[in-house]
Scaffold this motif. Sequence first.
Motif, PDB file in Angstrom:
ATOM      1  N   PHE A  89      -3.140  -6.321  -1.847  1.00 11.73           N
ATOM      2  CA  PHE A  89      -3.172  -5.592  -3.113  1.00 11.73           C
ATOM      3  C   PHE A  89      -1.836  -4.870  -3.261  1.00 11.73           C
ATOM      4  O   PHE A  89      -1.081  -4.703  -2.299  1.00 11.73           O
ATOM      5  N   ASN A  90      -1.560  -4.450  -4.477  1.00 13.83           N
ATOM      6  CA  ASN A  90      -0.355  -3.685  -4.786  1.00 13.83           C
ATOM      7  C   ASN A  90      -0.800  -2.374  -5.427  1.00 13.83           C
ATOM      8  O   ASN A  90      -1.302  -2.372  -6.553  1.00 13.83           O
ATOM      9  N   ALA A  91      -0.593  -1.275  -4.737  1.00  4.07           N
ATOM     10  CA  ALA A  91      -1.048   0.026  -5.232  1.00  4.07           C
ATOM     11  C   ALA A  91      -0.385   0.411  -6.550  1.00  4.07           C
ATOM     12  O   ALA A  91      -0.955   1.190  -7.329  1.00  4.07           O
ATOM     13  N   LEU A  92       0.803  -0.127  -6.804  1.00  9.05           N
ATOM     14  CA  LEU A  92       1.522   0.231  -8.032  1.00  9.05           C
ATOM     15  C   LEU A  92       1.061  -0.572  -9.243  1.00  9.05           C
ATOM     16  O   LEU A  92       1.327  -0.184 -10.387  1.00  9.05           O
ATOM     17  N   GLU A  93       0.404  -1.683  -9.000  1.00  5.65           N
ATOM     18  CA  GLU A  93       0.103  -2.628 -10.085  1.00  5.65           C
ATOM     19  C   GLU A  93      -0.766  -2.049 -11.202  1.00  5.65           C
ATOM     20  O   GLU A  93      -0.428  -2.218 -12.386  1.00  5.65           O
ATOM     21  N   PRO A  94      -1.889  -1.369 -10.914  1.00  4.67           N
ATOM     22  CA  PRO A  94      -2.759  -0.927 -12.015  1.00  4.67           C
ATOM     23  C   PRO A  94      -2.047  -0.035 -13.025  1.00  4.67           C
ATOM     24  O   PRO A  94      -2.188  -0.235 -14.244  1.00  4.67           O
ATOM     25  N   ALA A  95      -1.264   0.928 -12.550  1.00 10.12           N
ATOM     26  CA  ALA A  95      -0.611   1.856 -13.474  1.00 10.12           C
ATOM     27  C   ALA A  95       0.503   1.167 -14.259  1.00 10.12           C
ATOM     28  O   ALA A  95       0.722   1.477 -15.439  1.00 10.12           O
ATOM     29  N   VAL A  96       1.208   0.225 -13.623  1.00  7.07           N
ATOM     30  CA  VAL A  96       2.278  -0.491 -14.326  1.00  7.07           C
ATOM     31  C   VAL A  96       1.683  -1.424 -15.382  1.00  7.07           C
ATOM     32  O   VAL A  96       2.156  -1.460 -16.538  1.00  7.07           O
ATOM     33  N   VAL A  97       0.647  -2.152 -15.029  1.00  7.78           N
ATOM     34  CA  VAL A  97       0.032  -3.084 -15.979  1.00  7.78           C
ATOM     35  C   VAL A  97      -0.586  -2.324 -17.155  1.00  7.78           C
ATOM     36  O   VAL A  97      -0.554  -2.798 -18.304  1.00  7.78           O
ATOM     37  N   SER A 119       0.844  -1.188   0.000  1.00  2.00           N
ATOM     38  CA  SER A 119       0.000   0.000   0.000  1.00  2.00           C
ATOM     39  C   SER A 119       0.880   1.238   0.000  1.00  2.00           C
ATOM     40  O   SER A 119       1.823   1.336   0.783  1.00  2.00           O
ATOM     41  N   VAL A 120       0.572   2.172  -0.887  1.00  2.00           N
ATOM     42  CA  VAL A 120       1.227   3.483  -0.894  1.00  2.00           C
ATOM     43  C   VAL A 120       0.190   4.458  -0.356  1.00  2.00           C
ATOM     44  O   VAL A 120      -0.778   4.801  -1.031  1.00  2.00           O
ATOM     45  N   THR A 121       0.392   4.883   0.879  1.00  2.00           N
ATOM     46  CA  THR A 121      -0.645   5.653   1.573  1.00  2.00           C
ATOM     47  C   THR A 121      -0.579   7.148   1.299  1.00  2.00           C
ATOM     48  O   THR A 121      -1.524   7.875   1.606  1.00  2.00           O
ATOM     49  N   ALA A 125      11.548   1.533 -10.338  1.00  2.00           N
ATOM     50  CA  ALA A 125      10.685   1.924  -9.228  1.00  2.00           C
ATOM     51  C   ALA A 125      10.293   3.394  -9.357  1.00  2.00           C
ATOM     52  O   ALA A 125       9.157   3.780  -9.041  1.00  2.00           O
ATOM     53  N   ARG A 126      11.232   4.212  -9.818  1.00  2.00           N
ATOM     54  CA  ARG A 126      10.934   5.637  -9.972  1.00  2.00           C
ATOM     55  C   ARG A 126       9.759   5.855 -10.912  1.00  2.00           C
ATOM     56  O   ARG A 126       8.856   6.650 -10.624  1.00  2.00           O
ATOM     57  N   ASP A 127       9.750   5.144 -12.043  1.00  2.00           N
ATOM     58  CA  ASP A 127       8.637   5.277 -12.983  1.00  2.00           C
ATOM     59  C   ASP A 127       7.336   4.798 -12.365  1.00  2.00           C
ATOM     60  O   ASP A 127       6.285   5.438 -12.513  1.00  2.00           O
ATOM     61  N   ALA A 128       7.378   3.667 -11.687  1.00  2.00           N
ATOM     62  CA  ALA A 128       6.155   3.101 -11.118  1.00  2.00           C
ATOM     63  C   ALA A 128       5.510   4.066 -10.120  1.00  2.00           C
ATOM     64  O   ALA A 128       4.286   4.258 -10.120  1.00  2.00           O
ATOM     65  N   SER A 173      -4.141 -16.116  -5.450  1.00  2.00           N
ATOM     66  CA  SER A 173      -3.933 -14.674  -5.286  1.00  2.00           C
ATOM     67  C   SER A 173      -2.745 -14.122  -6.070  1.00  2.00           C
ATOM     68  O   SER A 173      -1.778 -13.610  -5.498  1.00  2.00           O
ATOM     69  N   PRO A 174      -2.781 -14.192  -7.398  1.00  2.00           N
ATOM     70  CA  PRO A 174      -1.691 -13.618  -8.202  1.00  2.00           C
ATOM     71  C   PRO A 174      -1.565 -12.113  -7.975  1.00  2.00           C
ATOM     72  O   PRO A 174      -2.570 -11.404  -7.812  1.00  2.00           O
ATOM     73  N   MET A 175      -0.334 -11.639  -7.963  1.00  2.00           N
ATOM     74  CA  MET A 175      -0.092 -10.207  -7.781  1.00  2.00           C
ATOM     75  C   MET A 175       1.292  -9.848  -8.298  1.00  2.00           C
ATOM     76  O   MET A 175       2.190 -10.704  -8.343  1.00  2.00           O
ATOM     77  N   MET A 176       1.476  -8.602  -8.691  1.00  2.00           N
ATOM     78  CA  MET A 176       2.792  -8.089  -9.055  1.00  2.00           C
ATOM     79  C   MET A 176       3.551  -7.765  -7.777  1.00  2.00           C
ATOM     80  O   MET A 176       2.984  -7.248  -6.819  1.00  2.00           O
ATOM     81  N   SER A 177       4.844  -8.040  -7.749  1.00  2.00           N
ATOM     82  CA  SER A 177       5.656  -7.731  -6.577  1.00  2.00           C
ATOM     83  C   SER A 177       6.314  -6.364  -6.735  1.00  2.00           C
ATOM     84  O   SER A 177       6.894  -6.051  -7.785  1.00  2.00           O
ATOM     85  N   GLY A 178       6.241  -5.564  -5.697  1.00  2.00           N
ATOM     86  CA  GLY A 178       6.911  -4.272  -5.696  1.00  2.00           C
ATOM     87  C   GLY A 178       6.523  -3.436  -6.892  1.00  2.00           C
ATOM     88  O   GLY A 178       5.338  -3.331  -7.252  1.00  2.00           O
ATOM     89  N   SER A 179       7.525  -2.859  -7.554  1.00  2.00           N
ATOM     90  CA  SER A 179       7.268  -2.018  -8.722  1.00  2.00           C
ATOM     91  C   SER A 179       7.230  -2.828 -10.015  1.00  2.00           C
ATOM     92  O   SER A 179       7.118  -2.265 -11.095  1.00  2.00           O
TER      93      SER A 179
END
Length: 278
Positions: free
Chosen positions: A207-215, A17-19, A172-175, A235-241
């Motif tokens: 959940f991964n807050a970065l996932e929607p924009a990266v995908v 989560s990116v709060t 990570a910077r882009d994500a 529960s598939p998910m992207m890790s980190g950025s």
Amino acid sequence: MTVLKRFAPAKVNLGLSVTGILENGYHTLHSLMVPLSVGDHLEFRPADQLSLVVEGADLPTDERNLVYRAARAYLDAAGVKSGVHITLYKKLPLASGVGGGSSDAATTLMALKTLFPSDLDLHPLAKSLGADVPFFLVGQAALAEGIGEKLSPMKLPQIHLVLVNPGTEVSARDAYLWLDQTGQFTPELPLRDILAALHNRQEVPYFNALEPAVVARHPEIGEVLQALQNHHLISPMMSGSGSTCFALAKSQQEAEEAVLKLRKQFPASWCTAAHTVS
């Protein structure tokens, strides 16, 4: 000659989560991070000067490399007049969201403290090298808060996973920039529910807050996530950025069987079974 061999584990975020974002540009996080049984390998030999060789990847071997910077930081802070020759055997994909560079840096700090003992606290050095580096000093699962520097060790059951990286490098910077553009910051993870689901091997409400924009910018990552779902993994998910994606398996055998199928589906991808370590 003393040769010190060390393993640098990968990690995944079992929820990220990116709060929010601070005035200095750093993001506030709430993430459950776990070290894995796959990773890079390093060797350390005392030498007259600091030098680095990288096997398995085309990476710089000077101050542009996080391992080199970690070694330089420790040697300077500890007042060591000699140096060390480091060989990094790179096994993990680059810029892939599994913390390879950060783990290599933390492993270097710990190895040099063994070779050149001192009373230095490694955490400030680790923090100066990158947000994920302090986590790898903990040696077990941890809840990361603040900008990632507040770490609370956690006890988790052993978890079996399947990891797939489609070969896409995501910085990570882009994500984080893409997330900032949406402004879609997220609430803290439902940690109690996540822990209960992990213990019961059920679908995990992370959940991964970065996932929607990266995908959205890299649809091949979405294809990997869908494939993990199609193989009935949990529960598939992207890790980190990103761009590494993972899903949970109920056993090592189930993970290894899924890997065989996924390697045929994605022959150009890095695909492996792993489990959490403590």
